[in-house]
Design an enzyme around this catalytic site. Structure first.
Site, PDB file in Angstrom:
ATOM      1  N   GLU A  64       9.218  27.616 -49.983  1.00 13.60           N
ATOM      2  CA  GLU A  64       9.566  28.400 -48.796  1.00 13.60           C
ATOM      3  C   GLU A  64      10.904  29.073 -49.109  1.00 13.60           C
ATOM      4  O   GLU A  64      11.873  28.376 -49.413  1.00 13.60           O
ATOM      5  CB  GLU A  64       9.703  27.441 -47.604  1.00 13.60           C
ATOM      6  CG  GLU A  64       9.691  28.109 -46.281  1.00 13.60           C
ATOM      7  CD  GLU A  64       9.832  27.098 -45.139  1.00 13.60           C
ATOM      8  OE1 GLU A  64      10.174  27.537 -44.041  1.00 13.60           O
ATOM      9  OE2 GLU A  64       9.615  25.892 -45.361  1.00 13.60           O
ATOM     10  N   ARG A  92       7.828  12.328 -53.445  1.00 17.26           N
ATOM     11  CA  ARG A  92       9.016  13.187 -53.575  1.00 17.26           C
ATOM     12  C   ARG A  92      10.055  12.477 -54.415  1.00 17.26           C
ATOM     13  O   ARG A  92      10.114  11.241 -54.428  1.00 17.26           O
ATOM     14  CB  ARG A  92       9.619  13.448 -52.192  1.00 17.26           C
ATOM     15  CG  ARG A  92       8.887  14.465 -51.386  1.00 17.26           C
ATOM     16  CD  ARG A  92       9.506  14.557 -50.014  1.00 17.26           C
ATOM     17  NE  ARG A  92      10.528  15.593 -49.931  1.00 17.26           N
ATOM     18  CZ  ARG A  92      10.275  16.853 -49.602  1.00 17.26           C
ATOM     19  NH1 ARG A  92       9.049  17.231 -49.345  1.00 17.26           N
ATOM     20  NH2 ARG A  92      11.241  17.731 -49.524  1.00 17.26           N
ATOM     21  N   LYS A 135      16.844  21.372 -48.083  1.00 14.83           N
ATOM     22  CA  LYS A 135      17.528  22.663 -48.001  1.00 14.83           C
ATOM     23  C   LYS A 135      18.346  22.776 -46.722  1.00 14.83           C
ATOM     24  O   LYS A 135      19.418  23.364 -46.714  1.00 14.83           O
ATOM     25  CB  LYS A 135      16.502  23.790 -48.087  1.00 14.83           C
ATOM     26  CG  LYS A 135      16.025  24.031 -49.506  1.00 14.83           C
ATOM     27  CD  LYS A 135      14.943  25.074 -49.549  1.00 14.83           C
ATOM     28  CE  LYS A 135      13.611  24.458 -49.197  1.00 14.83           C
ATOM     29  NZ  LYS A 135      12.486  25.355 -49.257  1.00 14.83           N
TER      30      LYS A 135
HETATM   31  P1  ATP Z   1      13.188  20.938 -48.296  1.00 13.66           P
HETATM   32  O1  ATP Z   1      13.130  19.822 -47.325  1.00 13.66           O
HETATM   33  O2  ATP Z   1      14.199  20.743 -49.354  1.00 13.66           O
HETATM   34  O3  ATP Z   1      13.263  22.278 -47.641  1.00 13.66           O
HETATM   35  P2  ATP Z   1      10.451  21.531 -48.705  1.00 13.66           P
HETATM   36  O4  ATP Z   1       9.361  20.590 -49.083  1.00 13.66           O
HETATM   37  O5  ATP Z   1      10.444  22.096 -47.356  1.00 13.66           O
HETATM   38  O6  ATP Z   1      11.807  20.834 -49.072  1.00 13.66           O
HETATM   39  P3  ATP Z   1       9.485  23.806 -50.087  1.00 13.66           P
HETATM   40  O7  ATP Z   1      10.236  25.008 -50.471  1.00 13.66           O
HETATM   41  O8  ATP Z   1       8.471  23.926 -49.027  1.00 13.66           O
HETATM   42  O9  ATP Z   1      10.557  22.703 -49.716  1.00 13.66           O
HETATM   43  O10 ATP Z   1       8.884  23.107 -51.372  1.00 13.66           O
HETATM   44  C1  ATP Z   1       8.119  23.694 -52.386  1.00 13.66           C
HETATM   45  C2  ATP Z   1       7.420  22.582 -53.113  1.00 13.66           C
HETATM   46  O11 ATP Z   1       8.352  21.643 -53.645  1.00 13.66           O
HETATM   47  C3  ATP Z   1       6.513  21.809 -52.190  1.00 13.66           C
HETATM   48  O12 ATP Z   1       5.252  21.658 -52.814  1.00 13.66           O
HETATM   49  C4  ATP Z   1       7.183  20.476 -52.012  1.00 13.66           C
HETATM   50  O13 ATP Z   1       6.227  19.457 -51.888  1.00 13.66           O
HETATM   51  C5  ATP Z   1       7.992  20.327 -53.304  1.00 13.66           C
HETATM   52  N1  ATP Z   1       9.193  19.503 -53.104  1.00 13.66           N
HETATM   53  C6  ATP Z   1      10.233  19.749 -52.274  1.00 13.66           C
HETATM   54  N2  ATP Z   1      11.144  18.758 -52.340  1.00 13.66           N
HETATM   55  C7  ATP Z   1      10.684  17.868 -53.260  1.00 13.66           C
HETATM   56  C8  ATP Z   1      11.172  16.621 -53.795  1.00 13.66           C
HETATM   57  N3  ATP Z   1      12.332  16.099 -53.394  1.00 13.66           N
HETATM   58  N4  ATP Z   1      10.436  16.001 -54.732  1.00 13.66           N
HETATM   59  C9  ATP Z   1       9.277  16.528 -55.164  1.00 13.66           C
HETATM   60  N5  ATP Z   1       8.761  17.681 -54.706  1.00 13.66           N
HETATM   61  C10 ATP Z   1       9.442  18.347 -53.767  1.00 13.66           C
HETATM   62 MG    MG Z   2       9.572  23.392 -46.219  1.00 11.50          MG
END
Ligand code: ATP
Ligand code: MG
Length: 559
Positions: A37, A262, A272
């Site tokens: 995202e 994760r 983020k």
């Molecule tokens: P955040 O909470 O940091 O915003 P998010 O999951 O909303 O994390 P996205 O940009 O939607 O962030 O993530 C893109 C991809 O990265 C998704 O498939 C998500 O599952 C993966 N991802 C994000 N954080 C982690 C993590 N700590 N470990 C493994 N995979 C992750």
């Molecule tokens: Mg997200």
């Protein structure tokens, strides 16, 4: 670049099952995607997902798409889109010409929603958000949905008018007709579309209804021909809905969703939203502050793609969430830099050393190896003269027990790469502070080669030549958070910050060879640690170095 290790993980096992003869994707090319995202910069947690998505595709000779998940019209920004691309390339992954935006499929999403309504599998609901919550039921009580049996024609009409902008936000939603009594709340007639009169960064004002992630995501995957949709564990409960969507709309393929744990790292936060708050509250200087767990922060700190990929590879793919020690990440960096970084001399907290029996105005140079671990890196020459700089704590006016460095009439010590010296005394200012250390050198020890057979009781000390060294600023970092688990649910993570995570030293002295140092480069400052020129602030005439990692390994396997 680090080799992706060949260890089998459960994702690979599933994929091999799927592509084997008789499997659901027999004869097909493995196709994955990474769907960030664009509402912030990538962090090391994303790196794990990147390695799983791109690494898995690589392993099976497949492809991995990069898709910006911009379904939600809030907060997306081109700055983030570009930064995400840069970070992925930096890690050594490439999506070729397969770069997409989730929002490019809005028209298709709409068509599939209409298809569901026509099949009697979706309906327009007019519960307010509050009522929606109230009517959700609980584990023992099914949800209540009063508009479930709205005639198809009526839902089609209302949905078209929702799109046409006739209604204000939240007035109506489109819901899937699945199972109000399901034990999985995601299946209790979930919302597929909601009304939001918001500007979209790519679509402009074309849309005022936006699909929910759970509806849009499986459609995006299917339209791109994804075979394996790999995501983190929080989507496990959403998998039945993912499958329901691809089974009930006429998409060209049915991807398989597989979840993995994760990655968490101690003494930091990996979200983020929380990282953005650190910037907005001025606790760090930006997304690329070297204390941040973002890829750009780690890069500026001196982390290498190889170290990060090795780290993620070693952590492996698990099915339950795990928190890894930051010290392990540091240990992976240390291992990489130890093999590759050029050795140089720098003095962080300098005091003057005068070699009283070395003639004033005289100078000579010594050849030293750039990296004893890699003789192919060659040699360089360093100069030596009467006035040098050494670390203030390599001298004590009054020695303490077992102190093996310089003190008046103390043991002989080696100056790294140069002569053997013996301390004779010091000069103090009016307040009693040492301002100059005095020593004599032994001209017969030239070269300072430890293989000269001389038994030297004292330590080997690093130094720089005062005649041609440069001043530098050095930034030393420690944990951003004192608390090992600031990310824990319910914790006030801002209250866990370490107020001393940044130490700025000025007036440091670095050897002449660093005059033009610029990023990306890594050096071992001998006896001190690994350092890199700061990519933003370091320039000739204004040298700034970041400590990437100290020399001492704080990581104990199996601790
Ligand atoms: P955040 O909470 O940091 O915003 P998010 O999951 O909303 O994390 P996205 O940009 O939607 O962030 O993530 C893109 C991809 O990265 C998704 O498939 C998500 O599952 C993966 N991802 C994000 N954080 C982690 C993590 N700590 N470990 C493994 N995979 C992750
Ligand atoms: Mg997200």
């Amino acid at each position: 670049m680090a080799e992706i290790t060949e260890s089998k993980n459960f994702i690979h096992a599933f994929i091999e099952e799927d592509i084997a003869e008789g499997g659901r994707f027999a004869g097909k090319t493995v196709h994955t995607r990474f769907p960030p995202e664009p509402n912030g910069y990538l962090h090391i947690g994303h790196c794990k997902a990147l390695i799983i998505d791109f690494g898995t595709a690589e392993k099976y000779g497949g492809m991995c798409n990069l898709r910006m998940d911009d379904t939600n019209p809030t907060k997306e920004d081109v700055e983030f889109v570009e930064a995400i691309q840069e970070d992925i390339h930096w890690l050594g992954f490439d999506w070729g010409d397969r770069f997409f935006y989730g929002s490019d499929y809005f028209e298709k999403d709409y068509e599939y929603a209409v298809e569901l309504i026509k099949k009697g599998l979706a309906y327009v609901c007019e519960l307010t958000p509050e009522q929606f919550k109230e009517y959700r039921g609980d584990v023992n009580t099914p949800a209540v949905s009063p508009y479930r049996d709205r005639p198809i024609e009526e839902s089609l009409d209302l949905f078209a008018r929702m799109r046409a902008g006739e209604f204000e936000d939240n007035k109506y939603t489109l819901r899937a007709k699945i199972d109000l009594a399901s034990g999985n709340f995601n299946m209790r007639d979930p919302v597929l579309y909601r009304i939001r009169h918001m500007h979209h960064h790519r679509q402009g004002d074309k849309w005022c209804i936006y699909p929910m992630y759970d509806f849009a995501h499986p459609i995006q995957d299917a339209l791109e021909g994804i075979t394996h949709s790999l995501c983190s564990l929080e989507f496990e409960n959403h998998r039945p809905l993912y499958n329901w969507v691809v089974e009930n709309v006429s998409v060209p393929c049915h991807p398989r969703q597989i979840e993995f744990a994760r990655l968490g790292i101690d003494h930091t936060v990996l979200s983020k939203r929380k990282l953005r708050a650190l910037i907005e509250n001025g606790y760090v200087s930006g997304w690329d502050d070297p204390r941040m767990p973002t890829l750009c922060g780690l890069r500026r700190r001196g982390y290498t793609p190889a170290a990060i990929r090795n780290f993620c590879e070693s952590v492996g793919v698990a099915k339950s969430d795990n928190t890894i020690e930051f010290a392990f990440l540091e240990s992976c960096l240390r291992k990489d830099l130890d093999a590759t970084a050029q050795r140089v001399m720098a003095v962080l907290k300098p005091v003057k050393l005068t070699i009283t029996n070395y003639p004033e105005g005289q100078s000579e140079s010594f050849e030293v190896e750039n990296n004893p671990n890699n003789p192919a890196d060659g040699k360089r020459s360093i100069t030596f003269s009467r006035n040098l700089w050494i670390e203030a704590d390599d001298f004590l006016a009054e020695p303490i027990p077992k102190y093996k460095r310089l003190y008046p009439d103390g043991p002989e010590c080696r100056l790294k790469g140069a002569y053997v010296i013996k301390c004779t005394g010091c000069v103090k200012d009016e307040d009693g502070n040492v301002i100059e250390v005095l020593a004599t050198y032994d001209p017969d020890s030239k070269g300072g080669d430890p293989s000269d057979g001389r038994k030297i009781k004292g330590a080997t000390i690093h130094w720089v030549d005062a005649a041609n060294c440069f001043d530098a600023e050095v930034r030393q970092y420690s944990n951003l958070f004192d608390d090992p688990d600031p990310d824990a649910a319910g914790k006030d993570y801002l209250a866990c910050l370490n107020p001393n995570s940044l130490e700025v030293l000025t007036g440091c002295k670095v050897e002449a060879s660093l005059a033009d140092a610029k990023a990306p480069a890594s050096y071992q400052f001998m006896r001190l640690g690994f350092f890199c020129p700061d990519s933003k602030d370091c320039a000739p005439g204004h040298l700034v170095f970041n400590r990437s990692v100290s020399l001492k390994d704080g990581f104990k396997p199996g601790k």
